[in-house]
Structures are given as C-alpha cells and as structure tokens.
Scaffold this active site. Structure first.
Site, PDB file in Angstrom:
ATOM      1  N   ASP A   7     103.390   5.907  93.847  1.00  0.00           N
ATOM      2  CA  ASP A   7     104.844   6.047  93.806  1.00  0.00           C
ATOM      3  C   ASP A   7     105.308   5.095  92.712  1.00  0.00           C
ATOM      4  O   ASP A   7     105.316   3.878  92.902  1.00  0.00           O
ATOM      5  CB  ASP A   7     105.467   5.677  95.153  1.00  0.00           C
ATOM      6  N   GLU A  68     104.128  10.931  91.765  1.00  0.00           N
ATOM      7  CA  GLU A  68     105.446  11.538  91.879  1.00  0.00           C
ATOM      8  C   GLU A  68     106.059  11.672  90.490  1.00  0.00           C
ATOM      9  O   GLU A  68     106.026  10.730  89.691  1.00  0.00           O
ATOM     10  CB  GLU A  68     106.332  10.667  92.771  1.00  0.00           C
ATOM     11  N   ASP A 141     107.809   2.423  99.478  1.00  0.00           N
ATOM     12  CA  ASP A 141     107.006   2.808  98.320  1.00  0.00           C
ATOM     13  C   ASP A 141     105.542   3.054  98.718  1.00  0.00           C
ATOM     14  O   ASP A 141     104.890   3.932  98.167  1.00  0.00           O
ATOM     15  CB  ASP A 141     107.073   1.725  97.241  1.00  0.00           C
TER      16      ASP A 141
END
Length: 158
Positions: A7, A68, A141
């Site tokens: 992330d 991501e 996260d």
C-alpha cells in the site's frame, strides 16, 4: 508463489508478504508498516522506504508484486509524492524481477469484501476473516497491503 503486497505511501508504507501454494490457504510470512520521519526531507524518506523495501525483497524473495494503483485525491501535492513513492517501489520490483500486478482501490475492496466501495474498516475486518494475522496491525496501511496481496493471490495464476 510469494506475493509482496504494498500500500504505497511516503509517511507510512504498508507491506505484506504472503505465500500461496496450489490448493492451500495463504500464509502471512511478514507484514508491517514502514514509517518515515516527517521532519526529514522527502528524498531522505524515499531512501528509507527504498532501503527497507529492498531488505524485505531480499529476505522473502517474492515472485510477484501486488500494488494499489494511485487514487487521485483533492490534494495534488500528496498524490504526486505518492506517485513518486510508487516509482521507487516499481523500480525495486523490476530490479528484482518481480511480476508486477496493479489494482485499483475498488478492485482490491471488491476482491476482499465483495463490494468495491467498502470502507477501510470493512476491508480490515474481512482481511482478518480471510487470513490469520499473527499480530494486530497498528495502521490501516498494513491491512491495505494484506488486502492487495490477497487480491494478487486471487488473481495471479500459479
């Protein structure tokens, strides 16, 4: 197959490493949130993140990166800095020969919760139901990195 889920962020970088074998449930090899000091320059923070991620890659030897895609927010400065952080991550993945798989936030949410507009809380809850986490993550996260890795596990062919 070993999947590195990330992330991206420069303040906090969520990192997860999952092992997936044919016919078996995923196993967490490692997960954490790499933090940088807000007092340091952006370049120094990138250096810290890159060095820490390089160590994770060297130790766990992932074959795939599940990351991501950048989601543009109202704050363009933050978005640009996250984009530069992604550049460091993608560079390291390419340098180590990882197969790169990018997912939108909606794709990750849909893969983990079945709903592409799920909240962060719903994602975190479903991650804990899908995989045994050896410790309670402090930051979203880390849950997001685990969700990215689980998405990779569901979509990457063994």
């Amino acid at each position: 197959m070993i999947i590195l889920g990330v992330d991206p962020g420069y303040d906090r970088l969520g990192v997860a490493v999952l092992k997936k074998e044919l016919g078996a449930k995923e196993v967490i090899l490692f997960s954490d949130c790499i933090l940088t000091d807000k007092k340091n320059s952006f370049e120094s923070r990138l250096l810290v993140l890159g060095g820490a991620l390089r160590k994770v890659i060297a130790k766990w030897e992932p074959t795939h990166l599940a990351i991501e895609k950048l989601f543009f927010t109202k704050n363009q400065k933050t978005a640009m800095d996250v984009a530069e952080t992604r550049g460091v991550i993608l560079y390291l993945a390419a340098e180590h020969g990882l197969s790169i798989h990018e997912y939108t936030p909606g794709q990750i949410k849909a893969a983990v919760t079945g709903y592409g507009s799920a909240s962060k809380e719903q994602v975190a809850l479903m991650v804990t139901k899908l995989i045994a986490i050896p410790h309670k993550p402090k930051y979203d996260d880390e849950y997001d990195a685990l969700a990215a890795a689980l998405t990779g596990s569901a979509t990457i062919r063994l």
